[in-house]
Design a protein around this motif. Structure first.
Motif, mmCIF file in Angstrom:
data_model
loop_
_atom_site.group_PDB
_atom_site.id
_atom_site.type_symbol
_atom_site.label_atom_id
_atom_site.label_comp_id
_atom_site.label_asym_id
_atom_site.label_seq_id
_atom_site.Cartn_x
_atom_site.Cartn_y
_atom_site.Cartn_z
ATOM 1 N N ASP A 171 0.835 -1.208 0.000
ATOM 2 C CA ASP A 171 0.000 0.000 0.000
ATOM 3 C C ASP A 171 0.869 1.258 0.000
ATOM 4 O O ASP A 171 0.549 2.253 -0.678
ATOM 5 N N TYR A 172 1.933 1.205 0.808
ATOM 6 C CA TYR A 172 2.834 2.358 0.858
ATOM 7 C C TYR A 172 3.495 2.592 -0.500
ATOM 8 O O TYR A 172 3.668 3.747 -0.930
ATOM 9 N N LEU A 173 3.841 1.516 -1.210
ATOM 10 C CA LEU A 173 4.458 1.640 -2.522
ATOM 11 C C LEU A 173 3.490 2.284 -3.520
ATOM 12 O O LEU A 173 3.878 3.169 -4.296
ATOM 13 N N PHE A 174 2.227 1.842 -3.497
ATOM 14 C CA PHE A 174 1.230 2.432 -4.396
ATOM 15 C C PHE A 174 1.035 3.920 -4.107
ATOM 16 O O PHE A 174 0.960 4.758 -5.024
ATOM 17 N N GLU A 175 0.930 4.253 -2.803
ATOM 18 C CA GLU A 175 0.742 5.657 -2.428
ATOM 19 C C GLU A 175 1.950 6.495 -2.865
ATOM 20 O O GLU A 175 1.789 7.637 -3.330
ATOM 21 N N MET A 176 3.147 5.950 -2.713
ATOM 22 C CA MET A 176 4.359 6.683 -3.087
ATOM 23 C C MET A 176 4.385 6.955 -4.600
ATOM 24 O O MET A 176 4.751 8.058 -5.045
ATOM 25 N N PRO A 211 -0.805 13.521 -19.781
ATOM 26 C CA PRO A 211 -1.008 12.828 -18.493
ATOM 27 C C PRO A 211 -1.208 11.325 -18.650
ATOM 28 O O PRO A 211 -0.784 10.549 -17.792
ATOM 29 N N SER A 212 -1.854 10.897 -19.759
ATOM 30 C CA SER A 212 -2.058 9.454 -19.959
ATOM 31 C C SER A 212 -0.731 8.734 -20.181
ATOM 32 O O SER A 212 -0.539 7.608 -19.718
ATOM 33 N N GLN A 213 0.193 9.391 -20.880
ATOM 34 C CA GLN A 213 1.509 8.798 -21.081
ATOM 35 C C GLN A 213 2.267 8.692 -19.757
ATOM 36 O O GLN A 213 2.973 7.707 -19.506
ATOM 37 N N ILE A 214 2.095 9.712 -18.947
ATOM 38 C CA ILE A 214 2.732 9.676 -17.619
ATOM 39 C C ILE A 214 2.151 8.543 -16.781
ATOM 40 O O ILE A 214 2.872 7.824 -16.084
ATOM 41 N N ARG A 215 0.823 8.338 -16.865
ATOM 42 C CA ARG A 215 0.186 7.263 -16.113
ATOM 43 C C ARG A 215 0.708 5.891 -16.556
ATOM 44 O O ARG A 215 0.978 5.016 -15.728
ATOM 45 N N LYS A 216 0.859 5.701 -17.876
ATOM 46 C CA LYS A 216 1.402 4.443 -18.375
ATOM 47 C C LYS A 216 2.820 4.218 -17.883
ATOM 48 O O LYS A 216 3.199 3.109 -17.482
ATOM 49 N N SER A 217 3.605 5.277 -17.913
ATOM 50 C CA SER A 217 4.990 5.157 -17.438
ATOM 51 C C SER A 217 5.024 4.851 -15.937
ATOM 52 O O SER A 217 5.835 4.044 -15.471
ATOM 53 N N THR A 218 4.104 5.489 -15.210
ATOM 54 C CA THR A 218 4.036 5.243 -13.762
ATOM 55 C C THR A 218 3.655 3.798 -13.472
ATOM 56 O O THR A 218 4.218 3.154 -12.563
ATOM 57 N N GLU A 219 2.696 3.263 -14.224
ATOM 58 C CA GLU A 219 2.263 1.885 -14.027
ATOM 59 C C GLU A 219 3.391 0.904 -14.352
ATOM 60 O O GLU A 219 3.563 -0.100 -13.653
ATOM 61 N N LYS A 220 4.151 1.175 -15.407
ATOM 62 C CA LYS A 220 5.288 0.317 -15.749
ATOM 63 C C LYS A 220 6.337 0.329 -14.640
ATOM 64 O O LYS A 220 6.885 -0.706 -14.260
ATOM 65 N N PHE A 221 6.602 1.539 -14.150
ATOM 66 C CA PHE A 221 7.595 1.649 -13.083
ATOM 67 C C PHE A 221 7.098 0.965 -11.800
ATOM 68 O O PHE A 221 7.861 0.318 -11.068
ATOM 69 N N LEU A 222 5.794 1.094 -11.539
ATOM 70 C CA LEU A 222 5.212 0.440 -10.365
ATOM 71 C C LEU A 222 5.316 -1.079 -10.490
ATOM 72 O O LEU A 222 5.635 -1.780 -9.512
ATOM 73 N N LEU A 223 5.058 -1.614 -11.672
ATOM 74 C CA LEU A 223 5.181 -3.050 -11.895
ATOM 75 C C LEU A 223 6.625 -3.507 -11.702
ATOM 76 O O LEU A 223 6.876 -4.568 -11.091
ATOM 77 N N PHE A 224 7.569 -2.706 -12.192
ATOM 78 C CA PHE A 224 8.984 -3.019 -12.012
ATOM 79 C C PHE A 224 9.350 -3.036 -10.524
ATOM 80 O O PHE A 224 10.018 -3.953 -10.032
ATOM 81 N N MET A 225 8.878 -2.027 -9.785
ATOM 82 C CA MET A 225 9.164 -1.937 -8.358
ATOM 83 C C MET A 225 8.523 -3.100 -7.592
ATOM 84 O O MET A 225 9.126 -3.667 -6.673
ATOM 85 N N LYS A 226 7.292 -3.471 -7.985
ATOM 86 C CA LYS A 226 6.578 -4.549 -7.286
ATOM 87 C C LYS A 226 7.279 -5.890 -7.482
ATOM 88 O O LYS A 226 7.374 -6.696 -6.543
ATOM 89 N N GLU A 227 7.770 -6.151 -8.683
ATOM 90 C CA GLU A 227 8.484 -7.400 -8.931
ATOM 91 C C GLU A 227 9.733 -7.506 -8.063
ATOM 92 O O GLU A 227 10.001 -8.558 -7.464
#
Length: 210
Positions: free
Chosen positions: A30-35, A57-73
């Motif tokens: 949860d903390y990772l998602f909030e960050m 903003p949509s491109q930024i959201r896609k980039s954020t989701e990719k980075f979040l997936l990388f961090m989660k793995e």
């Protein structure tokens, strides 16, 4: 997550170590998602200051989701190692350690066969208790019945005492004579009753003729 139930640890801590690790995992996630949301909002604010920026903003959201997936793995891999260490070294009770409430098992050890024999003895005692309780109920019911019979006998004795007093008043002191006296009086009463019924019938016939 570990599949070992770790029941002894749960007895000591009041919770299973796996539950503790799951809560830690959810809290970190949860903390990772909030960050990442905070990082995304900061990037959007910074881009607003550049007039010639062509990033939407949509491109930024896609980039954020990719980075979040990388961090989660990477986080899952690190957490798996951390979980293994914590379950083995921190939240684990060694096999040679006995909890204080289980010291009695060390003083009075029982084999599986002895424990089963003890269970059978307990069942036998329970059956004996139920049988004795049932017998007690039967005895109480019988006692109540005897009490009722005794009360009826006392009433009968009182009736005989009163009858004896009446007979004495009429000059009969013997019990057989008392019954003979009552029999004679009963026959007299029956004769009087018949006379009354006879006269009553004659009066009815007379009334009918009139």
């Amino acid at each position: 997550m570990s599949v070992n139930p770790m029941a002894y640890e749960a007895q000591f801590f009041g919770f299973t170590p796996q539950t503790c690790m799951l809560r830690i995992y959810i809290a970190f996630q949860d903390y990772l998602f909030e960050m990442m949301l905070v990082v995304e909002s900061v990037i959007l604010k910074k881009l607003d200051g550049f007039s010639g920026c062509k990033i939407s903003p949509s491109q930024i959201r896609k980039s954020t989701e990719k980075f979040l997936l990388f961090m989660k793995e990477h986080f899952d891999k690190l957490f798996s190692k951390m979980e293994e260490v914590l379950l083995q070294l921190v939240l684990n009770i060694p096999e040679n350690v006995l909890l204080p409430e289980d010291k009695v098992h060390e003083q009075y050890p029982y084999t599986k066969e002895q424990f089963q024999a003890l269970q059978d003895e307990i069942k036998q005692l329970q059956q004996q208790y139920r049988a004795e309780a049932s017998a007690g109920q039967v005895l109480r019911a019988e006692l109540e019945e005897q009490t009722a019979v005794r009360a009826e006998l006392e009433k009968t004795l009182q009736w005989f005492d009163g009858l004896d007093n009446i007979c004495r008043e009429h000059g009969t002191s013997n019990f057989k004579e008392s019954f003979a006296f009552l029999t004679q009086n009963s026959k007299k009463l029956q004769g009087v009753l018949k006379d009354v019924e006879k006269k009553s019938n004659q009066l009815k016939k007379h009334d009918q003729l009139l």
